[in-house]
Design an enzyme around this catalytic site. Structure first.
Site, PDB file in Angstrom:
ATOM      1  N   ALA A   1       0.736  -1.092   0.108  1.00 45.81           N
ATOM      2  CA  ALA A   1       0.147  -0.052   0.046  1.00 45.81           C
ATOM      3  C   ALA A   1       0.705   1.250  -0.054  1.00 45.81           C
ATOM      4  CB  ALA A   1      -1.011  -0.106   1.116  1.00 45.81           C
TER       5      ALA A   1
ATOM      6  N   GLY B   1       2.146   2.819  -2.884  1.00 49.61           N
ATOM      7  CA  GLY B   1       2.177   3.489  -4.044  1.00 49.61           C
ATOM      8  C   GLY B   1       1.548   4.938  -3.847  1.00 49.61           C
TER       9      GLY B   1
ATOM     10  N   ARG C   1      -1.992   8.869 -10.929  1.00 50.24           N
ATOM     11  CA  ARG C   1      -2.889   9.136 -11.999  1.00 50.24           C
ATOM     12  C   ARG C   1      -4.269   9.227 -11.256  1.00 50.24           C
ATOM     13  NH1 ARG C   1      -1.532   3.508 -14.797  1.00 50.24           N
ATOM     14  NH2 ARG C   1      -0.392   3.183 -12.990  1.00 50.24           N
TER      15      ARG C   1
ATOM     16  N   GLN D   1       8.005   2.083   3.734  1.00 47.87           N
ATOM     17  CA  GLN D   1       8.997   1.911   2.542  1.00 47.87           C
ATOM     18  C   GLN D   1       9.290   3.479   2.359  1.00 47.87           C
ATOM     19  OE1 GLN D   1       7.010   0.916  -0.969  1.00 47.87           O
ATOM     20  NE2 GLN D   1       8.792   0.231  -2.107  1.00 47.87           N
TER      21      GLN D   1
ATOM     22  N   ASP E   1      -4.705  -1.991  -3.887  1.00 43.17           N
ATOM     23  CA  ASP E   1      -5.591  -1.373  -4.977  1.00 43.17           C
ATOM     24  C   ASP E   1      -6.077  -2.225  -5.828  1.00 43.17           C
ATOM     25  OD1 ASP E   1      -3.473  -2.347  -6.464  1.00 43.17           O
ATOM     26  OD2 ASP E   1      -3.287  -0.742  -7.848  1.00 43.17           O
TER      27      ASP E   1
ATOM     28  N   TYR F   1     -36.035  20.607  17.602  1.00 40.84           N
ATOM     29  CA  TYR F   1     -34.388  20.278  17.880  1.00 40.84           C
ATOM     30  C   TYR F   1     -34.524  19.282  19.171  1.00 40.84           C
ATOM     31  CZ  TYR F   1     -29.666  19.810  19.033  1.00 40.84           C
ATOM     32  OH  TYR F   1     -28.369  19.474  19.496  1.00 40.84           O
TER      33      TYR F   1
ATOM     34  N   ASN G   1     -45.803  13.688  23.819  1.00 41.48           N
ATOM     35  CA  ASN G   1     -46.004  14.388  22.568  1.00 41.48           C
ATOM     36  C   ASN G   1     -45.147  15.910  22.565  1.00 41.48           C
ATOM     37  OD1 ASN G   1     -47.792  14.528  20.297  1.00 41.48           O
ATOM     38  ND2 ASN G   1     -47.782  16.854  20.975  1.00 41.48           N
TER      39      ASN G   1
HETATM   40  C1  UD1 Z   1       1.564  -5.017 -10.375  1.00 43.00           C
HETATM   41  C2  UD1 Z   1       2.163  -6.198 -10.791  1.00 43.00           C
HETATM   42  C3  UD1 Z   1       1.626  -6.761 -12.143  1.00 43.00           C
HETATM   43  C4  UD1 Z   1       0.145  -7.241 -11.767  1.00 43.00           C
HETATM   44  C5  UD1 Z   1      -0.587  -6.207 -11.219  1.00 43.00           C
HETATM   45  C6  UD1 Z   1      -1.994  -6.397 -10.761  1.00 43.00           C
HETATM   46  C7  UD1 Z   1       4.678  -5.622 -10.193  1.00 43.00           C
HETATM   47  C8  UD1 Z   1       5.726  -5.490 -10.873  1.00 43.00           C
HETATM   48  N1  UD1 Z   1       3.673  -5.949 -11.280  1.00 43.00           N
HETATM   49  O1  UD1 Z   1       1.523  -4.047 -11.261  1.00 43.00           O
HETATM   50  O2  UD1 Z   1       2.131  -8.030 -12.230  1.00 43.00           O
HETATM   51  O3  UD1 Z   1      -0.417  -7.849 -13.068  1.00 43.00           O
HETATM   52  O4  UD1 Z   1       0.219  -5.544 -10.327  1.00 43.00           O
HETATM   53  O5  UD1 Z   1      -2.705  -5.208 -10.477  1.00 43.00           O
HETATM   54  O6  UD1 Z   1       4.520  -6.304  -9.233  1.00 43.00           O
HETATM   55  N2  UD1 Z   1       3.374  -0.401  -4.316  1.00 43.00           N
HETATM   56  C9  UD1 Z   1       4.326  -0.196  -3.143  1.00 43.00           C
HETATM   57  N3  UD1 Z   1       5.576   0.317  -3.504  1.00 43.00           N
HETATM   58  C10 UD1 Z   1       6.133   0.403  -4.107  1.00 43.00           C
HETATM   59  C11 UD1 Z   1       5.375   0.232  -5.727  1.00 43.00           C
HETATM   60  C12 UD1 Z   1       3.934  -0.472  -5.574  1.00 43.00           C
HETATM   61  O7  UD1 Z   1       3.798  -0.462  -1.976  1.00 43.00           O
HETATM   62  O8  UD1 Z   1       7.408   0.859  -4.566  1.00 43.00           O
HETATM   63  C13 UD1 Z   1       2.083  -1.048  -3.971  1.00 43.00           C
HETATM   64  C14 UD1 Z   1       1.124  -0.146  -4.690  1.00 43.00           C
HETATM   65  O9  UD1 Z   1       0.524   0.902  -3.736  1.00 43.00           O
HETATM   66  C15 UD1 Z   1      -0.022  -1.111  -5.103  1.00 43.00           C
HETATM   67  C16 UD1 Z   1       0.781  -2.500  -5.435  1.00 43.00           C
HETATM   68  O10 UD1 Z   1       1.979  -2.168  -4.791  1.00 43.00           O
HETATM   69  O11 UD1 Z   1      -1.065  -1.295  -4.151  1.00 43.00           O
HETATM   70  C17 UD1 Z   1       0.844  -2.357  -6.707  1.00 43.00           C
HETATM   71  O12 UD1 Z   1       1.729  -1.461  -7.401  1.00 43.00           O
HETATM   72  P1  UD1 Z   1       1.383  -1.000  -8.838  1.00 43.00           P
HETATM   73  O13 UD1 Z   1       2.088   0.183  -9.192  1.00 43.00           O
HETATM   74  O14 UD1 Z   1      -0.132  -0.716  -8.967  1.00 43.00           O
HETATM   75  O15 UD1 Z   1       1.805  -2.199  -9.684  1.00 43.00           O
HETATM   76  P2  UD1 Z   1       1.009  -2.614 -11.340  1.00 43.00           P
HETATM   77  O16 UD1 Z   1       1.779  -1.826 -12.206  1.00 43.00           O
HETATM   78  O17 UD1 Z   1      -0.430  -2.490 -11.122  1.00 43.00           O
HETATM   79 CA    CA Z   2      -2.020  -1.710  -9.774  1.00 44.07          CA
END
Ligand code: UD1
Ligand code: CA
Length: 464
Positions: free
Chosen positions: A8, A10, A14, A71, A102, A363, A374
């Protein structure tokens, strides 16, 4: 014991949001909670959330419910899991489920079935996969002689891009194998990130068993990477939840404007009318009519009650109660059985006793109202003097006349009356009448004189 690590960290650039992506909501429930609930429902005992972007918001939301690790930099999904190393080392014997925060539709049945498969087939890693019609953006599953590998969209060859089996981003790892492979990840890829997906290829190359567990629920893999994706998840979940309630005997005349959060419960025979939004842990009894235009959050409603154009948050409504139209029930409003609360009434932190009627323009705050009371139109419990809040007590069978001000703290005795327009500042004994009015003066002819003067003034002005 089995672990789960939920990614979690990221930023969700977007989404263009101040919130971390995983706290954005699907049907009023943050995506992260969909995932943690599924893990708990699947029986996973230890859960660790990897936070990064807006970590303070994640901490505030989780409120200590799960372990978290930080992280410091977003260096990829593999790096996110590396940050949970201590958590994994503390319970090295079992298996670890990795999920993306996500992807809210990861369901507990799939998690559970995938673990059974993972254990039976003695895999180092089992990837939950799905066949989808549009695999764009997902990691593709490549089956090799030694097992499987995942290739990210940006690293795919033309041929690999056509593969329709994708990685859900959820995996079961043997915890020992996960810990052994993490240091072997590098950033030699199109996104210069530590990909968690690479662990599968490496384990496979080391001769360890890797396999795909294909789910028959393709929704389970859906994630939200942008606002369009989030809306799509809401649309899918909204209809799915309504369908569940239809199967349980709930009546809908249309689904327009109806949004019901996944944890809401409704008993059979209840009708849900348009414009109804039910969220949080709301519970609705049997045979109710809810709506139109009603928003209930964390509110409990008994059987046979009507909620018509109501906004309620943290309220409790008993059986056979009529609330509305145009009522607000604020936290700790408790409306007992057979009571009725009518138009333009607000109730906060108060008990409204059985059979009591608060019909209009009233109120009631911080008060304790007995049975069969009442309330006349326009009554106000004056519970706040600008500094302190105080309580009004109205005992059973009392009758509060129209436009009464009850200046708290004050007690109205059993079956006592207040005369219309009274401002009550003292306790009223049982069975008494309180009347607070000055004598009514009548000045005969006053209005006629005034009107005559007015007409004469007018004549002068136009020169007649
Ligand atoms: C990732 C997978 C992909 C899969 C897809 C499914 C990888 C490299 N790719 O891609 O194979 O099909 O999910 O939805 O794993 N996150 C962190 N720290 C980071 C990067 C990401 O905690 O440094 C978390 C994000 O918050 C997110 C999850 O990891 O919840 C997935 O990251 P995201 O960047 O959405 O990966 P996708 O490109 O969707
Ligand atoms: Ca994703």
């Amino acid at each position: 014991m089995d672990n789960a690590v939920i990614l979690a960290g990221g930023a969700g650039k977007r989404m263009n949001s101040e919130k971390p992506k995983v706290l954005l909501e699907v049907l009023g429930k943050p995506m992260l909670s969909w995932v943690t609930d599924a893990c708990e429902d699947a029986g996973i005992e230890r859960i660790c959330v990897v936070k990064g972007h807006a970590a303070d918001q994640i901490d505030k939301y989780l409120d200590g419910k799960f372990e978290t690790v930080y992280q410091p930099e977003r260096l990829g999904t593999g790096h996110a899991v590396m940050c949970a190393r201590e958590f994994l080392e503390a319970n090295i014997e079992g298996n670890t489920f990795i999920a993306c925060g996500d992807a809210p539709f990861t369901d507990f049945k799939t998690i559970h079935a995938a673990l059974e498969f993972h254990k039976l087939s003695d895999c180092a890693v089992t990837v939950i996969t799905a066949e989808v019609s549009n695999p764009y953006g997902y990691g593709r599953i490549v089956h090799t002689q030694s097992g499987i590998a995942i290739v990210e969209e940006k690293d795919c060859t033309e041929e690999q891009r056509r593969i329709s089996e994708i990685s859900s981003g959820c995996y079961w790892f043997r915890t020992k194998d996960l810990l052994s492979v993490l240091p072997k990840l590098d950033r030699n890829n199109a996104q210069n990130e530590y990909y968690l997906t690479d662990t599968v290829r490496i384990l496979s190359a080391e001769g360890k068993k890797t396999a795909a567990f294909k789910t028959d629920n393709p929704d389970a893999v859906l994630g939200a990477n942008d606002r369009r994706g989030l809306l799509r998840l809401n649309d899918i979940a909204r209809i799915r939840v309504i369908e569940k309630h239809l199967s349980n005997g709930i009546e809908f005349i249309t689904t327009d404007g109806i949004v019901i959060s996944p944890d809401v419960t409704i008993k059979g025979g209840t009708r849900i009318l348009p414009g109804t939004i039910l969220s949080g842990k709301t519970e609705i009894g049997a045979g109710c009519v809810i709506g139109p235009n009603t928003r209930l959050e964390n509110t409990v409603v008994g059987d046979g009650s009507i909620m018509d154009n109501v906004v309620a948050n943290g309220a409790y409504v008993g059986n056979h109660v009529k609330v509305g139209p145009f009522v607000q029930l604020r936290p700790a409003a408790r409306i007992c059985d057979f009571a009725s609360v009518g138009d333009f009434v607000e109730i906060k932190n108060s008990v409204i006793g059985e059979g009591t009627a608060v019909a209009h323009l009233t109120y009631v705050g911080d008060s304790d109202i007995g049975k069969n009371v009442n309330f006349g139109c326009g009554t106000v419990t004056v519970n706040y003097d600008g500094t302190n809040k105080a309580k009004c007590v109205v005992k059973d069978n009392a009758f509060i006349g129209c436009n009464t001000n009850l200046i708290a703290p004050v007690t109205i005795g059993e079956a006592a009356y207040t005369a219309a327009g009274s401002t009550v500042t003292k306790d009223i004994p049982d069975g008494a009448l309180a009347i607070e009015r000055s004598d009514l003066h009548i000045i005969n002819g006053y209005a006629v004189k005034k009107l005559t003067r007015h007409l004469e003034k007018g004549k002068k002005l136009i020169g007649k």
